[in-house]
Write a protein that holds these residues in place. Structure first.
Motif, PDB file in Angstrom:
ATOM      1  N   ASN A   1       5.821  41.582  10.734  1.00 36.76           N
ATOM      2  CA  ASN A   1       6.200  40.215  10.346  1.00 36.76           C
ATOM      3  C   ASN A   1       6.779  39.431  11.521  1.00 36.76           C
ATOM      4  O   ASN A   1       6.595  38.215  11.615  1.00 36.76           O
ATOM      5  N   TRP A   2       7.488  40.148  12.414  1.00 39.14           N
ATOM      6  CA  TRP A   2       8.043  39.454  13.570  1.00 39.14           C
ATOM      7  C   TRP A   2       6.936  38.861  14.425  1.00 39.14           C
ATOM      8  O   TRP A   2       7.022  37.708  14.866  1.00 39.14           O
ATOM      9  N   LEU A   3       5.874  39.628  14.674  1.00 43.89           N
ATOM     10  CA  LEU A   3       4.780  39.157  15.525  1.00 43.89           C
ATOM     11  C   LEU A   3       4.075  37.961  14.882  1.00 43.89           C
ATOM     12  O   LEU A   3       3.710  37.005  15.574  1.00 43.89           O
ATOM     13  N   ILE A   4       3.902  37.993  13.567  1.00 42.91           N
ATOM     14  CA  ILE A   4       3.251  36.874  12.884  1.00 42.91           C
ATOM     15  C   ILE A   4       4.055  35.596  13.094  1.00 42.91           C
ATOM     16  O   ILE A   4       3.514  34.551  13.467  1.00 42.91           O
ATOM     17  N   GLY A   5       5.368  35.678  12.866  1.00 45.18           N
ATOM     18  CA  GLY A   5       6.210  34.501  13.074  1.00 45.18           C
ATOM     19  C   GLY A   5       6.227  34.064  14.524  1.00 45.18           C
ATOM     20  O   GLY A   5       6.250  32.860  14.820  1.00 45.18           O
ATOM     21  N   TYR A   6       6.208  35.030  15.432  1.00 39.91           N
ATOM     22  CA  TYR A   6       6.238  34.720  16.860  1.00 39.91           C
ATOM     23  C   TYR A   6       4.982  33.961  17.275  1.00 39.91           C
ATOM     24  O   TYR A   6       5.064  32.938  17.973  1.00 39.91           O
ATOM     25  N   LEU A   7       3.818  34.427  16.824  1.00 42.16           N
ATOM     26  CA  LEU A   7       2.575  33.761  17.195  1.00 42.16           C
ATOM     27  C   LEU A   7       2.483  32.367  16.570  1.00 42.16           C
ATOM     28  O   LEU A   7       1.990  31.423  17.197  1.00 42.16           O
ATOM     29  N   LEU A   8       2.980  32.220  15.344  1.00 39.47           N
ATOM     30  CA  LEU A   8       2.965  30.901  14.704  1.00 39.47           C
ATOM     31  C   LEU A   8       3.871  29.913  15.437  1.00 39.47           C
ATOM     32  O   LEU A   8       3.669  28.706  15.356  1.00 39.47           O
ATOM     33  N   SER A   9       4.871  30.422  16.164  1.00 47.55           N
ATOM     34  CA  SER A   9       5.774  29.530  16.884  1.00 47.55           C
ATOM     35  C   SER A   9       5.055  28.805  18.021  1.00 47.55           C
ATOM     36  O   SER A   9       5.540  27.778  18.507  1.00 47.55           O
ATOM     37  N   PHE A  10       3.880  29.312  18.423  1.00 46.60           N
ATOM     38  CA  PHE A  10       3.091  28.644  19.455  1.00 46.60           C
ATOM     39  C   PHE A  10       2.192  27.555  18.868  1.00 46.60           C
ATOM     40  O   PHE A  10       1.500  26.861  19.609  1.00 46.60           O
ATOM     41  N   ARG A  11       2.162  27.480  17.543  1.00 47.25           N
ATOM     42  CA  ARG A  11       1.323  26.521  16.818  1.00 47.25           C
ATOM     43  C   ARG A  11      -0.140  26.644  17.277  1.00 47.25           C
ATOM     44  O   ARG A  11      -0.690  27.719  17.290  1.00 47.25           O
ATOM     45  N   SER A  12      -0.742  25.532  17.678  1.00 44.70           N
ATOM     46  CA  SER A  12      -2.169  25.576  18.042  1.00 44.70           C
ATOM     47  C   SER A  12      -2.392  25.964  19.497  1.00 44.70           C
ATOM     48  O   SER A  12      -3.530  25.927  19.981  1.00 44.70           O
ATOM     49  N   SER A  13      -1.313  26.361  20.182  1.00 40.48           N
ATOM     50  CA  SER A  13      -1.446  26.662  21.611  1.00 40.48           C
ATOM     51  C   SER A  13      -1.703  28.137  21.890  1.00 40.48           C
ATOM     52  O   SER A  13      -1.586  28.569  23.031  1.00 40.48           O
ATOM     53  N   VAL A  14      -2.072  28.898  20.889  1.00 38.17           N
ATOM     54  CA  VAL A  14      -2.399  30.308  21.105  1.00 38.17           C
ATOM     55  C   VAL A  14      -3.720  30.636  20.411  1.00 38.17           C
ATOM     56  O   VAL A  14      -4.006  30.154  19.315  1.00 38.17           O
ATOM     57  N   ARG A  15      -4.498  31.442  21.085  1.00 36.51           N
ATOM     58  CA  ARG A  15      -5.759  31.932  20.502  1.00 36.51           C
ATOM     59  C   ARG A  15      -5.762  33.450  20.604  1.00 36.51           C
ATOM     60  O   ARG A  15      -5.589  34.003  21.691  1.00 36.51           O
ATOM     61  N   ILE A  16      -5.954  34.101  19.475  1.00 32.51           N
ATOM     62  CA  ILE A  16      -5.935  35.567  19.428  1.00 32.51           C
ATOM     63  C   ILE A  16      -7.310  36.107  19.809  1.00 32.51           C
ATOM     64  O   ILE A  16      -8.324  35.722  19.234  1.00 32.51           O
ATOM     65  N   ILE A  17      -7.319  36.988  20.789  1.00 33.01           N
ATOM     66  CA  ILE A  17      -8.570  37.622  21.205  1.00 33.01           C
ATOM     67  C   ILE A  17      -8.686  39.022  20.586  1.00 33.01           C
ATOM     68  O   ILE A  17      -9.701  39.386  20.024  1.00 33.01           O
ATOM     69  N   GLU A  18      -7.625  39.809  20.709  1.00 34.93           N
ATOM     70  CA  GLU A  18      -7.570  41.137  20.124  1.00 34.93           C
ATOM     71  C   GLU A  18      -6.176  41.379  19.564  1.00 34.93           C
ATOM     72  O   GLU A  18      -5.190  40.871  20.128  1.00 34.93           O
ATOM     73  N   PRO A  19      -6.065  42.158  18.473  1.00 38.02           N
ATOM     74  CA  PRO A  19      -7.125  42.712  17.631  1.00 38.02           C
ATOM     75  C   PRO A  19      -7.711  41.643  16.698  1.00 38.02           C
ATOM     76  O   PRO A  19      -6.999  40.705  16.317  1.00 38.02           O
ATOM     77  N   LYS A  20      -8.960  41.818  16.333  1.00 41.24           N
ATOM     78  CA  LYS A  20      -9.665  40.810  15.555  1.00 41.24           C
ATOM     79  C   LYS A  20      -9.001  40.555  14.206  1.00 41.24           C
ATOM     80  O   LYS A  20      -8.919  39.409  13.749  1.00 41.24           O
ATOM     81  N   TYR A  21      -8.527  41.620  13.543  1.00 41.05           N
ATOM     82  CA  TYR A  21      -7.976  41.448  12.194  1.00 41.05           C
ATOM     83  C   TYR A  21      -6.711  40.591  12.191  1.00 41.05           C
ATOM     84  O   TYR A  21      -6.337  39.998  11.166  1.00 41.05           O
ATOM     85  N   LEU A  22      -6.045  40.498  13.346  1.00 40.17           N
ATOM     86  CA  LEU A  22      -4.826  39.700  13.421  1.00 40.17           C
ATOM     87  C   LEU A  22      -5.131  38.212  13.236  1.00 40.17           C
ATOM     88  O   LEU A  22      -4.294  37.450  12.747  1.00 40.17           O
ATOM     89  N   LYS A  23      -6.366  37.812  13.586  1.00 41.88           N
ATOM     90  CA  LYS A  23      -6.773  36.415  13.396  1.00 41.88           C
ATOM     91  C   LYS A  23      -6.683  36.025  11.929  1.00 41.88           C
ATOM     92  O   LYS A  23      -6.176  34.948  11.583  1.00 41.88           O
ATOM     93  N   ASN A  24      -7.189  36.885  11.057  1.00 42.83           N
ATOM     94  CA  ASN A  24      -7.178  36.586   9.618  1.00 42.83           C
ATOM     95  C   ASN A  24      -5.749  36.509   9.078  1.00 42.83           C
ATOM     96  O   ASN A  24      -5.439  35.665   8.229  1.00 42.83           O
ATOM     97  N   ILE A  25      -4.888  37.383   9.587  1.00 43.12           N
ATOM     98  CA  ILE A  25      -3.497  37.373   9.127  1.00 43.12           C
ATOM     99  C   ILE A  25      -2.831  36.053   9.479  1.00 43.12           C
ATOM    100  O   ILE A  25      -2.173  35.420   8.645  1.00 43.12           O
TER     101      ILE A  25
END
Length: 298
Positions: free
Chosen positions: A260-284
């Protein structure tokens, strides 16, 4: 061993004014003959130490003696001043103390270092909490803390604070949690309130990290950021985890806990982050972003 004993003799005499050879021998657990040999060594090094006989005699150092470069190198003196400055806030050192030491050591006293444990805009709240925690660690006193966990829940914990640790640009408290009957690590900025409860605890050692089981699911996470995010990228990732491409974009490859920490952390970048790997993290992240949109439609 001898150098340490010689320094202890000098310090004892400077602190107490005068002492006998037998008193020093008992304190340092050596023979009186060894003390007299040490006195000769200290004297030959240029320290004004002398022995007087008679009823009120003893060993003493001239009153105007100060610890100069006979005992400490320039680097050692600078290290002492720097160390005192770095803890001046939490140990309430008066600035006069540093000025006096600077004069004794004959070092420059420019105020080049400032340490403040508070977050921007919080004034002295964090500093006061730091002081309370430090005192509890030293005196081995239990504390009652109100702590915000990663799920946003506030819980009261009775802890035995063991050690304060600075890691990854944050302060943490290593402690034994009475509620969980286990060792825990608490982030300082998540401690909402601290209360002294007046109970002592027995000394204990916090287990070595390599002996503790890592429960989180760590994976290699690869992310892409635009060039304008450089200020956060270099703040929050190691240099060897960052690669800049020809177009200016940053590719970050880091081992991180997928939780859950990583999900919140990545959302803090808003549209300025693009997930390359792992693929399933994109859906989350996509599903979590949809939930945010739904909750903020009206």
């Amino acid at each position: 061993m001898q150098e340490s004993r010689l320094f202890r003799i000098i310090y004892h005499l400077m602190e107490n004014g005068k002492s006998t050879a037998s008193e020093l021998a008992e304190k340092l657990e050596v023979s009186v003959r060894t003390i007299y040999r040490d006195i000769d060594v200290i004297s030959s090094a240029g320290v004004p130490i002398y022995v007087t006989t008679g009823r009120n005699g003893g060993i003493q150092i001239a009153d105007d003696f100060v610890m100069d470069r006979l005992l400490l190198s320039d680097k050692e003196k600078e290290d002492i001043i720097t160390a005192l400055k770095s803890v001046s806030i939490v140990d309430n050192y008066n600035s006069d103390t540093l000025l006096k030491l600077s004069a004794i050591f004959n070092t420059k006293s420019e105020n080049w270092l400032e340490v403040d444990f508070s977050r921007w805009g919080i004034k002295s709240q964090d500093n006061a909490m730091f002081q309370t925690l430090k005192e509890a660690i030293i005196s081995q006193k239990m504390l009652c803390i109100t702590y915000a966990n990663t799920r946003g829940e506030l819980n009261e914990r009775i802890i035995c604070p063991l050690k304060m640790v600075y890691k990854a640009k944050s302060w943490y408290i290593k402690a034994f949690c009475m509620n969980k009957s286990d060792f825990r690590i608490f982030k300082l900025t998540r401690i909402i309130r601290v209360e002294k409860i007046g109970k002592n605890f027995r000394p204990m050692e916090f287990p070595q990290e390599e002996k503790r089981e890592i429960k989180a699911n760590y994976e290699n996470v690869i992310l892409r950021f635009p060039q304008n995010m450089a200020y956060r990228i270099y703040d929050e990732f190691e240099v060897d985890e960052i690669k800049q491409e020809d177009n200016g974009d940053f590719i970050v490859s880091a081992t991180m806990p997928v939780d859950n920490w990583l999900i919140g952390y990545l959302l803090s970048f808003r549209s300025s982050v693009r997930i390359i790997e792992p693929k399933y993290l994109k859906n989350i992240i996509r599903n979590e972003a949809k939930k945010v949109c739904e909750q903020n439609k009206t």
